[in-house]
Design a protein around this motif. Sequence first.
Motif, PDB file in Angstrom:
ATOM      1  N   TRP A 131     -11.124  31.866 -26.998  1.00  0.00           N
ATOM      2  CA  TRP A 131     -10.671  32.503 -28.230  1.00  0.00           C
ATOM      3  C   TRP A 131      -9.180  32.350 -28.484  1.00  0.00           C
ATOM      4  O   TRP A 131      -8.701  32.788 -29.528  1.00  0.00           O
ATOM      5  CB  TRP A 131     -11.056  33.977 -28.220  1.00  0.00           C
ATOM      6  CG  TRP A 131     -12.528  34.174 -28.391  1.00  0.00           C
ATOM      7  CD1 TRP A 131     -13.389  33.427 -29.139  1.00  0.00           C
ATOM      8  CD2 TRP A 131     -13.324  35.197 -27.784  1.00  0.00           C
ATOM      9  NE1 TRP A 131     -14.659  33.908 -29.035  1.00  0.00           N
ATOM     10  CE2 TRP A 131     -14.649  35.004 -28.212  1.00  0.00           C
ATOM     11  CE3 TRP A 131     -13.026  36.253 -26.928  1.00  0.00           C
ATOM     12  CZ2 TRP A 131     -15.689  35.827 -27.809  1.00  0.00           C
ATOM     13  CZ3 TRP A 131     -14.064  37.078 -26.521  1.00  0.00           C
ATOM     14  CH2 TRP A 131     -15.375  36.860 -26.966  1.00  0.00           C
ATOM     15  N   ALA A 196      -9.422  43.250 -26.896  1.00  0.00           N
ATOM     16  CA  ALA A 196      -8.880  42.485 -28.016  1.00  0.00           C
ATOM     17  C   ALA A 196      -8.861  40.999 -27.706  1.00  0.00           C
ATOM     18  O   ALA A 196      -8.707  40.586 -26.552  1.00  0.00           O
ATOM     19  CB  ALA A 196      -7.461  42.950 -28.349  1.00  0.00           C
ATOM     20  N   LEU A 197      -9.022  40.192 -28.747  1.00  0.00           N
ATOM     21  CA  LEU A 197      -8.844  38.749 -28.630  1.00  0.00           C
ATOM     22  C   LEU A 197      -7.360  38.443 -28.430  1.00  0.00           C
ATOM     23  O   LEU A 197      -6.497  39.270 -28.731  1.00  0.00           O
ATOM     24  CB  LEU A 197      -9.356  38.047 -29.894  1.00  0.00           C
ATOM     25  CG  LEU A 197     -10.828  37.629 -29.923  1.00  0.00           C
ATOM     26  CD1 LEU A 197     -11.745  38.828 -29.741  1.00  0.00           C
ATOM     27  CD2 LEU A 197     -11.152  36.897 -31.225  1.00  0.00           C
ATOM     28  N   ALA A 201      -5.342  34.439 -32.083  1.00  0.00           N
ATOM     29  CA  ALA A 201      -6.507  34.517 -32.973  1.00  0.00           C
ATOM     30  C   ALA A 201      -6.160  35.173 -34.305  1.00  0.00           C
ATOM     31  O   ALA A 201      -6.976  35.144 -35.239  1.00  0.00           O
ATOM     32  CB  ALA A 201      -7.646  35.278 -32.291  1.00  0.00           C
ATOM     33  N   ARG A 205      -8.528  38.445 -34.558  1.00  0.00           N
ATOM     34  CA  ARG A 205      -8.242  39.529 -33.606  1.00  0.00           C
ATOM     35  C   ARG A 205      -8.254  40.866 -34.341  1.00  0.00           C
ATOM     36  O   ARG A 205      -8.870  41.839 -33.872  1.00  0.00           O
ATOM     37  CB  ARG A 205      -6.892  39.294 -32.941  1.00  0.00           C
ATOM     38  CG  ARG A 205      -6.482  40.352 -31.912  1.00  0.00           C
ATOM     39  CD  ARG A 205      -5.088  40.012 -31.370  1.00  0.00           C
ATOM     40  NE  ARG A 205      -4.763  40.794 -30.191  1.00  0.00           N
ATOM     41  CZ  ARG A 205      -4.133  41.955 -30.217  1.00  0.00           C
ATOM     42  NH1 ARG A 205      -3.782  42.482 -31.395  1.00  0.00           N
ATOM     43  NH2 ARG A 205      -3.845  42.605 -29.090  1.00  0.00           N
ATOM     44  N   ASP A 206      -7.582  40.918 -35.507  1.00  0.00           N
ATOM     45  CA  ASP A 206      -7.549  42.150 -36.288  1.00  0.00           C
ATOM     46  C   ASP A 206      -8.956  42.574 -36.714  1.00  0.00           C
ATOM     47  O   ASP A 206      -9.286  43.763 -36.716  1.00  0.00           O
ATOM     48  CB  ASP A 206      -6.679  41.958 -37.530  1.00  0.00           C
ATOM     49  CG  ASP A 206      -5.205  41.812 -37.193  1.00  0.00           C
ATOM     50  OD1 ASP A 206      -4.821  42.150 -36.057  1.00  0.00           O
ATOM     51  OD2 ASP A 206      -4.451  41.340 -38.059  1.00  0.00           O
ATOM     52  N   THR A 224      -6.806  42.219 -23.033  1.00  0.00           N
ATOM     53  CA  THR A 224      -7.037  41.024 -23.855  1.00  0.00           C
ATOM     54  C   THR A 224      -8.048  40.139 -23.146  1.00  0.00           C
ATOM     55  O   THR A 224      -7.961  39.918 -21.939  1.00  0.00           O
ATOM     56  CB  THR A 224      -5.721  40.258 -24.066  1.00  0.00           C
ATOM     57  OG1 THR A 224      -4.794  41.100 -24.756  1.00  0.00           O
ATOM     58  CG2 THR A 224      -5.955  39.004 -24.898  1.00  0.00           C
TER      59      THR A 224
END
Length: 297
Positions: A131, A196-197, A201, A205-206, A224
Motif C-alpha cells: 500500500w 492506517a495505510l 497512500a 489513507r484518509d 501503520t
Amino acid sequence: MDVHLRDLRYFVTTAEELSFTRAAERLFISQPALSKQVRQLETQLRVRLFERDRRSVALTAPGAALLPLARELLRSWDEAQRSVGDAAATEAAVLTLGLSTSVGRGLLTAVRERFAERRPTWRLRMRQVNWEDASAGLAAGEVDAAFVWLPLPEQASFTLRVVAREQRWVAFREDHWLADRTEVDFAELLDEPFLALPGSAGPLRDHWLGQDARGGRPPIVADTVSNADETFTAVEEGTGIVLLAAGNAAIYRRPGTRAIPVTGLSPSELALAWRPDDHRPVLRDLAAALPDLPAPA
C-alpha cells in the motif's frame, strides 16, 4: 557528464508543482530525497534550477530553459519504453495486473473467462504491490493495469472503471466491545485506535480512516500497515481496528477476528485503472471483460 532520467523526471515534476512537498507526493518519495536529487542535478549542470525559500519555489532562467527540453527527453524515453513493452507483450502475450489486496467477489474468475474469449492466446499475470503505492504499480509503470481502491493520489492521471461499490465495514478482535453488535455507526468509533495505510497512500489513507465523516476530529492512529497480512495480524493482536470494504470482510475472515457493517460512511469503490495514453486494443478488451457494476439496491 551523464544525467539520470530519474533526476530529470524529479526536476520536471518539481517545476510543474513549484512545491517540493507536492512534487514528492506525486513521485511517491520523501521530500528530503527529492531535494537531494535536485541539488545533485544542479551540481552536475553547474547551475541553480530553482530559487527557493521557506514560502515559495520559482524556476531560475536556466531552469526555465531546461524544462521544455527535459519534458521532450522524458516523452521520447517513455515512448521508447512503451514500444519495447508493446513488442515484449506481443511476443509473450502477457498482461500484468497490479493488486494491493485480494480482489475476491468472483471478479478475477469472471474477468479471466471473458478476457480469454476475446484474447485466447493471452494470459493475465497478477502482481501484488504493498500500500505504499496506492496505484498498485501503475504510477511507476510496473504493471499494465491495476485493481485499485479509490480515491487515488493523482487520480485524474488514470482512466478508471469502477467494478464494485460497497459499504464500509470495521474489523476488530473478537473480544472487542463491538463483538456483540451487528452494526455500528461511525460516530461511535471516533475515539478508537485505527490501523492506517502509509502516508504515501494520501487520500486513500484518509478514506480508510473515515476522514470524510470525522467532522475535523483527527484519527487516533495505532499503527501503520503496508498490506493485508500486516493488517490482520495487528487486528488479531488487538493493536487497533480497521475499516474495510464489505467484500473484503468475507475474503479476510480469520479466527479471532470479527467484522460488522458501519453506518454513516460513504461507500468504498474498487476500480480497474490504466494509463490514458495506453491505447493498446488488448486493454480495451480487458476493460470489456469486466462485469457490469451492480445497480444500487
